[in-house]
Scaffold this motif. Structure first.
Motif, PDB file in Angstrom:
ATOM      1  N   TYR A  36      11.069  14.851   9.697  1.00 47.98           N
ATOM      2  CA  TYR A  36      11.529  14.411   9.168  1.00 47.98           C
ATOM      3  C   TYR A  36      10.291  14.257   7.601  1.00 47.98           C
ATOM      4  CZ  TYR A  36      14.867  11.106  11.623  1.00 47.98           C
ATOM      5  OH  TYR A  36      15.781  10.963  12.585  1.00 47.98           O
ATOM      6  N   GLN A  38       9.389  12.766   3.488  1.00 49.36           N
ATOM      7  CA  GLN A  38       9.577  12.061   2.943  1.00 49.36           C
ATOM      8  C   GLN A  38       8.903  12.572   1.508  1.00 49.36           C
ATOM      9  OE1 GLN A  38       8.449   8.090   2.687  1.00 49.36           O
ATOM     10  NE2 GLN A  38      10.204   7.688   2.532  1.00 49.36           N
ATOM     11  N   LEU A  44      13.389   9.414   3.843  1.00 45.36           N
ATOM     12  CA  LEU A  44      13.299  10.580   5.705  1.00 45.36           C
ATOM     13  C   LEU A  44      14.333  11.212   5.181  1.00 45.36           C
ATOM     14  CD1 LEU A  44      12.421   8.041   7.800  1.00 45.36           C
ATOM     15  CD2 LEU A  44      10.597   9.108   6.659  1.00 45.36           C
ATOM     16  N   PHE A  91       4.441  13.480   3.058  1.00 42.15           N
ATOM     17  CA  PHE A  91       4.337  12.702   3.828  1.00 42.15           C
ATOM     18  C   PHE A  91       5.904  13.095   5.299  1.00 42.15           C
ATOM     19  CE2 PHE A  91       3.282   8.987   6.471  1.00 42.15           C
ATOM     20  CZ  PHE A  91       4.159   8.681   6.674  1.00 42.15           C
ATOM     21  N   ILE A  93       7.020  13.188   9.178  1.00 47.96           N
ATOM     22  CA  ILE A  93       7.167  12.295  10.155  1.00 47.96           C
ATOM     23  C   ILE A  93       7.839  12.746  11.212  1.00 47.96           C
ATOM     24  CG2 ILE A  93       8.576  11.123   9.078  1.00 47.96           C
ATOM     25  CD1 ILE A  93       7.195   8.441  10.142  1.00 47.96           C
ATOM     26  N   PRO A 109       3.450   7.612  13.131  1.00 54.11           N
ATOM     27  CA  PRO A 109       2.646   7.248  12.023  1.00 54.11           C
ATOM     28  C   PRO A 109       2.789   7.857  10.555  1.00 54.11           C
ATOM     29  CG  PRO A 109       1.121   7.364  12.918  1.00 54.11           C
ATOM     30  CD  PRO A 109       1.887   7.650  14.072  1.00 54.11           C
TER      31      PRO A 109
ATOM     32  N   TRP B  38       9.386  -0.710   8.842  1.00 52.23           N
ATOM     33  CA  TRP B  38       8.307   0.214   8.584  1.00 52.23           C
ATOM     34  C   TRP B  38       7.162  -0.869   7.645  1.00 52.23           C
ATOM     35  CZ3 TRP B  38       9.409   5.753   5.809  1.00 52.23           C
ATOM     36  CH2 TRP B  38       8.128   6.132   6.359  1.00 52.23           C
ATOM     37  N   ALA B  41       1.671   1.950   6.448  1.00 53.75           N
ATOM     38  CA  ALA B  41       0.502   2.439   7.686  1.00 53.75           C
ATOM     39  C   ALA B  41       0.677   2.418   8.779  1.00 53.75           C
ATOM     40  CB  ALA B  41      -1.113   1.637   6.832  1.00 53.75           C
ATOM     41  N   LYS B  42       2.231   2.098   8.821  1.00 59.45           N
ATOM     42  CA  LYS B  42       2.362   1.796  10.475  1.00 59.45           C
ATOM     43  C   LYS B  42       3.402   2.594  10.923  1.00 59.45           C
ATOM     44  CE  LYS B  42       0.607  -2.195  11.488  1.00 59.45           C
ATOM     45  NZ  LYS B  42       0.887  -4.552  12.269  1.00 59.45           N
ATOM     46  N   SER B  43       3.753   2.899  12.213  1.00 61.82           N
ATOM     47  CA  SER B  43       5.122   3.918  12.068  1.00 61.82           C
ATOM     48  C   SER B  43       6.484   2.654  12.012  1.00 61.82           C
ATOM     49  CB  SER B  43       5.147   3.781  13.809  1.00 61.82           C
ATOM     50  OG  SER B  43       4.054   5.063  14.058  1.00 61.82           O
ATOM     51  N   PRO B  44       6.979   3.143  11.439  1.00 60.18           N
ATOM     52  CA  PRO B  44       8.546   2.718  11.835  1.00 60.18           C
ATOM     53  C   PRO B  44       9.278   2.009  12.596  1.00 60.18           C
ATOM     54  CG  PRO B  44       9.035   5.044  10.475  1.00 60.18           C
ATOM     55  CD  PRO B  44       7.406   4.455  10.849  1.00 60.18           C
ATOM     56  N   PHE B 106      19.171   8.196   6.510  1.00 60.47           N
ATOM     57  CA  PHE B 106      18.334   7.417   6.604  1.00 60.47           C
ATOM     58  C   PHE B 106      19.073   6.610   5.302  1.00 60.47           C
ATOM     59  CE2 PHE B 106      15.508   5.846   9.696  1.00 60.47           C
ATOM     60  CZ  PHE B 106      15.667   7.318  10.871  1.00 60.47           C
ATOM     61  N   GLY B 107      18.827   4.760   4.505  1.00 62.52           N
ATOM     62  CA  GLY B 107      18.604   5.436   3.363  1.00 62.52           C
ATOM     63  C   GLY B 107      17.233   5.156   2.638  1.00 62.52           C
TER      64      GLY B 107
END
Lengths: 116, 116
Positions: A36, A38, A44, A91, A93, A109, B38, B41-44, B106-107
């Motif tokens: 993905y 963003q 995303l 970004f 991911i 991440p 989310w 700085a972390k993963s969803p 995704f939204g």
């Protein structure tokens, strides 16, 4: 859920160079991986779907020759941004899924790419 | 519509307040609706995967409902805590004949800030 890592977390490169981003599934055999992108204040957006051992399927508007995806094993997929330009700054991911029912995706991440 | 819309875009609440936000998604070819949390700085992190009309799922103080006929889902947080501060994403998962298309849309997310 699965643990997914991405490397690097941040990268700055000059215009015209290529950048490789790795996505690793650390404890999970991922038959399918997604990439993905963003942009600021946007959602995303799926770029491509890759299945282990086969060619990636790219979404409309995503150049496959510019964004090279390799999914050589059940634990590793790479995205290479070739001849990067400032408009590729974004970004990136990845996510993995087993492909089972409901197909929850487990995300890394992310990687922040800045092209100067 | 084929877009996924989330509202509000951002929300500021005080610790202890209860809050809720909305996800609107295409009702046609519905397969599943995913909610993610989310943190910066972390993963969803996957919260819920919802598949049945009228379904309600709960995880601690967070719950979600689903209306597949009209194409919306609500996420509720009871007694918000500062650690609930994050972006909450929903994603539409479409399919046909019981088979997933394999992709999530995704939204833009709802950014929740809980003030102590």
């Amino acid at each position: 859920g699965a643990v997914v890592s991405q490397h690097p977390s941040r990268v700055i490169c000059k215009s015209g160079t290529s950048v490789k981003i790795e996505c690793r599934s650390l404890d999970f055999q991922a038959t399918t991986m997604f990439w993905y992108r963003q942009f600021p204040k946007q959602s995303l957006m799926l770029m491509a779907t890759s299945n282990e051992g086969s060619k990636a399927t790219y979404e409309q508007g995503v150049e496959k020759d510019k964004f090279l995806i390799n999914h050589a094993s059940l634990t590793l997929s790479t995205l290479t941004v070739t001849s990067a330009h400032p408009e590729d700054s974004s970004f990136y991911i990845c996510s993995v899924t087993s492909g089972f029912y409901q197909e929850t995706q487990y995300f890394g991440p992310g990687t922040r790419l800045l092209v100067l | 519509i084929l877009n996924v819309e989330q509202s509000p875009q951002s929300l500021h609440v005080q610790e202890g307040d209860s809050t809720n936000f909305t996800c609107s998604f295409p009702s046609s070819n519905f397969y599943a609706l995913h909610w993610y949390r989310w943190e910066t700085a972390k993963s969803p992190e996957a919260l819920f995967v919802m598949t049945l009309n009228g379904d309600e799922k709960k995880k601690g103080r967070i719950s979600a409902t689903l209306n597949t006929k009209e194409g919306y889902s609500y996420l509720y947080i009871k007694g918000s805590q500062p650690e609930d501060s994050a972006t909450y994403l929903c994603a539409s998962h479409r399919g046909a004949g019981g088979t997933s298309y394999g992709k999530l849309t995704f939204g833009q997310g709802t950014i929740l800030t809980v003030h102590p």
